[in-house]
Design an enzyme around this catalytic site. Structure first.
Site, PDB file in Angstrom:
ATOM      1  N   GLU A  97       0.841  -1.197   0.000  1.00 23.76           N
ATOM      2  CA  GLU A  97       0.000   0.000   0.000  1.00 23.76           C
ATOM      3  C   GLU A  97       0.876   1.246   0.000  1.00 23.76           C
ATOM      4  O   GLU A  97       1.971   1.231   0.580  1.00 23.76           O
ATOM      5  CB  GLU A  97      -0.894   0.007   1.249  1.00 23.76           C
ATOM      6  CG  GLU A  97      -1.876  -1.154   1.252  1.00 23.76           C
ATOM      7  CD  GLU A  97      -2.771  -1.202   2.493  1.00 23.76           C
ATOM      8  OE1 GLU A  97      -2.651  -0.315   3.370  1.00 23.76           O
ATOM      9  OE2 GLU A  97      -3.601  -2.128   2.576  1.00 23.76           O
ATOM     10  N   HIS A  99      -7.765   1.422   2.062  1.00 24.59           N
ATOM     11  CA  HIS A  99      -7.651   0.953   3.452  1.00 24.59           C
ATOM     12  C   HIS A  99      -8.389   1.888   4.422  1.00 24.59           C
ATOM     13  O   HIS A  99      -7.819   2.372   5.394  1.00 24.59           O
ATOM     14  CB  HIS A  99      -6.164   0.818   3.852  1.00 24.59           C
ATOM     15  CG  HIS A  99      -5.973  -0.107   5.020  1.00 24.59           C
ATOM     16  ND1 HIS A  99      -4.840  -0.843   5.214  1.00 24.59           N
ATOM     17  CD2 HIS A  99      -6.783  -0.413   6.072  1.00 24.59           C
ATOM     18  CE1 HIS A  99      -4.944  -1.561   6.328  1.00 24.59           C
ATOM     19  NE2 HIS A  99      -6.121  -1.307   6.864  1.00 24.59           N
TER      20      HIS A  99
HETATM   21  P1  NAI Z   1     -11.087 -10.775  15.450  1.00 25.68           P
HETATM   22  O1  NAI Z   1      -9.833 -11.240  16.055  1.00 25.68           O
HETATM   23  O2  NAI Z   1     -12.212 -10.363  16.324  1.00 25.68           O
HETATM   24  O3  NAI Z   1     -11.653 -11.913  14.449  1.00 25.68           O
HETATM   25  C1  NAI Z   1     -10.854 -12.664  13.588  1.00 25.68           C
HETATM   26  C2  NAI Z   1     -11.477 -14.046  13.481  1.00 25.68           C
HETATM   27  O4  NAI Z   1     -10.764 -14.797  12.502  1.00 25.68           O
HETATM   28  C3  NAI Z   1     -11.401 -14.855  14.773  1.00 25.68           C
HETATM   29  O5  NAI Z   1     -12.689 -15.359  15.095  1.00 25.68           O
HETATM   30  C4  NAI Z   1     -10.423 -15.978  14.449  1.00 25.68           C
HETATM   31  O6  NAI Z   1     -10.705 -17.180  15.148  1.00 25.68           O
HETATM   32  C5  NAI Z   1     -10.627 -16.138  12.963  1.00 25.68           C
HETATM   33  N1  NAI Z   1      -9.534 -16.777  12.278  1.00 25.68           N
HETATM   34  C6  NAI Z   1      -8.192 -16.688  12.519  1.00 25.68           C
HETATM   35  N2  NAI Z   1      -7.494 -17.447  11.648  1.00 25.68           N
HETATM   36  C7  NAI Z   1      -8.412 -18.012  10.827  1.00 25.68           C
HETATM   37  C8  NAI Z   1      -8.301 -18.897   9.725  1.00 25.68           C
HETATM   38  N3  NAI Z   1      -7.119 -19.335   9.297  1.00 25.68           N
HETATM   39  N4  NAI Z   1      -9.449 -19.303   9.128  1.00 25.68           N
HETATM   40  C9  NAI Z   1     -10.664 -18.875   9.573  1.00 25.68           C
HETATM   41  N5  NAI Z   1     -10.818 -18.044  10.607  1.00 25.68           N
HETATM   42  C10 NAI Z   1      -9.704 -17.620  11.227  1.00 25.68           C
HETATM   43  O7  NAI Z   1     -10.667  -9.599  14.459  1.00 25.68           O
HETATM   44  P2  NAI Z   1     -11.582  -8.418  13.877  1.00 25.68           P
HETATM   45  O8  NAI Z   1     -11.531  -7.266  14.777  1.00 25.68           O
HETATM   46  O9  NAI Z   1     -12.891  -8.977  13.479  1.00 25.68           O
HETATM   47  O10 NAI Z   1     -10.732  -8.036  12.560  1.00 25.68           O
HETATM   48  C11 NAI Z   1     -10.694  -8.907  11.438  1.00 25.68           C
HETATM   49  C12 NAI Z   1      -9.718  -8.388  10.392  1.00 25.68           C
HETATM   50  O11 NAI Z   1     -10.108  -7.076   9.962  1.00 25.68           O
HETATM   51  C13 NAI Z   1      -8.267  -8.262  10.855  1.00 25.68           C
HETATM   52  O12 NAI Z   1      -7.416  -8.707   9.834  1.00 25.68           O
HETATM   53  C14 NAI Z   1      -8.076  -6.787  11.004  1.00 25.68           C
HETATM   54  O13 NAI Z   1      -6.728  -6.456  10.810  1.00 25.68           O
HETATM   55  C15 NAI Z   1      -8.953  -6.261   9.874  1.00 25.68           C
HETATM   56  N6  NAI Z   1      -9.329  -4.854  10.023  1.00 25.68           N
HETATM   57  C16 NAI Z   1      -9.317  -4.062   8.910  1.00 25.68           C
HETATM   58  C17 NAI Z   1      -9.673  -2.733   8.991  1.00 25.68           C
HETATM   59  C18 NAI Z   1      -9.692  -1.877   7.772  1.00 25.68           C
HETATM   60  O14 NAI Z   1      -9.545  -0.668   7.879  1.00 25.68           O
HETATM   61  N7  NAI Z   1      -9.899  -2.434   6.598  1.00 25.68           N
HETATM   62  C19 NAI Z   1     -10.023  -2.104  10.284  1.00 25.68           C
HETATM   63  C20 NAI Z   1     -10.100  -3.063  11.378  1.00 25.68           C
HETATM   64  C21 NAI Z   1      -9.732  -4.365  11.248  1.00 25.68           C
END
Ligand code: NAI
Length: 404
Positions: free
Chosen positions: A264, A287
């Site tokens: 990015e 992003h």
């Molecule tokens: P979270 O930690 O609450 O949820 C992530 C989920 O993914 C968990 O339930 C976990 O068990 C599951 N997981 C982990 N490895 C996995 C796999 N190999 N296969 C299937 N499931 C798996 O995280 P949250 O807060 O929901 O964030 C999710 C994503 O969103 C993160 O990558 C975060 O960096 C991204 N994000 C992006 C933003 C943006 O501006 N686009 C802003 C905030 C978060």
């Protein structure tokens, strides 16, 4: 109570709500700078403050932490904390807080908008209209109602998205490596395969891990339903962008919304390069999944609340690098916070100091990490300062603080 003796420094243009929230808690000595600090500037600024707030640009490394003798806690006014050397910080007795859920809703809402726009073919129709073409047709334009949304990663964002999507009449299927409570009518898929076979839209909400790296590669794209839609607002490393470009060219993927990229631009002045730029049926966003005024406001409030709670009450709950101690308020009692290296016999030495002074310990809360212990003690004594030096003299002591 005004706490003018507590100095707070906020860097990187943290939302001004943070200053108001500190003021509401009685912390009036707050300096807010628009820029970040680095090197000697950071070391001298951090040496002089009790609490510091940063976003993602300020790198707080071991050198800066070693200079921070007065610092009580660090607040990351964002989600990530890898800009701080968390281990050094813990070993110096400094907890680090962040705001893991303040932008959850913002990301989920963007995914909903992406789903509706892609289902209707709006990105392509809009691009053509800009070029002077009139593409008035109902062909390939669909309602989202009754369609299947496949959510990969059913954590904070994934589960919130599922609830919103059900509100629009979508059927929600999710896949997660952990066993998760299904919210609403969502149903778990036992394998990714099963989710790919059923989903009209696949939305990714997993963290960046070795297992999720290129999770959506050529093979995975091929296993999705022909013409299905893909959303990635998780991490850029999760999707093989070259493979996605090929799948879009062949029509295997009918459209995509991508918010995060393997590489990015570092600033808004840099050009954004991507093989996806040529596709009219792809929504590209820089992003900004979690970037809303509301999220900034909520982040400011969440992190200030955690810093104030730790500073005024000693509660380290939700610190990302520190033993977590939950404690009630300490009305009418003195509270002593003792952070020490986790070595045998430390508690015995602490208790010996108290019994030598005939002090009654009304409550004691202890939690440990492998290398650091944190004990909070409420004592029934007006003048706790008199034996503070004896607690400091215990060889394993890192920091001691008395709360008024
Ligand atoms: P979270 O930690 O609450 O949820 C992530 C989920 O993914 C968990 O339930 C976990 O068990 C599951 N997981 C982990 N490895 C996995 C796999 N190999 N296969 C299937 N499931 C798996 O995280 P949250 O807060 O929901 O964030 C999710 C994503 O969103 C993160 O990558 C975060 O960096 C991204 N994000 C992006 C933003 C943006 O501006 N686009 C802003 C905030 C978060």
């Amino acid at each position: 109570m005004a706490r003018n003796d507590t100095r707070v420094l906020l860097l990187e243009g943290i939302h001004e709500t943070a200053v108001d929230s500190f003021a509401a808690a009685g912390y009036l000595n707050v300096e807010r700078l628009k820029h970040s600090l680095a090197g000697p500037d950071l070391s001298s600024a951090i040496a002089d403050v009790d609490l510091i707030g940063i976003r993602s640009r300020t790198q707080i490394n071991a050198g800066a932490i070693a200079a921070a003798k007065r610092l009580k806690a660090i607040g990351c006014f964002c989600i990530g904390t890898n800009q701080v050397d968390l281990d050094s910080s813990r070993r110096e007795g400094i907890p680090v807080f962040n705001a893991p859920f303040s932008n959850t809703r913002s990301v989920a809402e963007l995914a909903i908008a992406d789903i509706i726009l892609l289902m209707r073919g709006i990105p392509e129709k809009s691009a053509r209209a800009r070029r002077g073409e009139w593409a008035k047709t109902a062909r390939n334009a669909h309602e989202v109602r009754g369609k299947c949304l496949g959510i990969v990663g059913y954590g904070r964002i994934g589960s919130q998205l599922g609830i919103l999507a059900e509100g629009l009449g979508m059927r929600v299927l999710y896949y997660d490596i952990e066993h998760k409570l299904p919210l609403g009518n969502a149903a778990p898929a036992t394998t990714l395969e099963e989710l790919f076979a059923e989903a009209d839209v696949v939305s990714l909400h997993v963290p960046e891990t070795p297992a999720t790296r290129n999770m959506i590669d050529a093979d995975a794209l091929h296993r999705m339903r022909p013409g299905s839609l893909l959303i990635n607002a998780a991490r850029g490393s999760v999707v093989d962008i070259e493979a996605l470009a090929k799948a879009l060219s062949s029509g295997q993927i009918g459209g995509a919304a991508i918010d995060v990229f393997p590489v990015e631009p570092k600033s808004n002045q840099e050009i954004f390069e991507s093989p996806l730029r040529e596709f009219d049926n792809v929504i590209l966003t820089p992003h900004i999944g979690g970037a809303t005024e509301e999220a900034q406001f909520n982040i400011a409030r969440e992190v200030v609340a955690k810093l104030v709670k730790y500073h005024a009450n000693g509660s380290s709950v939700s610190a990302v690098n520190f033993p977590q101690v939950t404690i009630p308020d300490h009305e009418g009692r003195r509270r002593i916070l003792h952070i020490h290296r986790n070595e045998p016999g430390v508690m015995e030495q602490i208790n010996r100091v108290f019994s030598a002074h005939g002090v009654n310990v009304a409550a004691q809360y202890l939690e440990t990490y492998a290398d650091v212990g944190y004990v909070v003690m409420d004592i029934e004594l007006e003048d706790a300062v008199s034996f503070l030096s004896e607690l400091e003299a215990i060889p394993a002591t890192i920091r001691v603080r008395v709360l008024r």
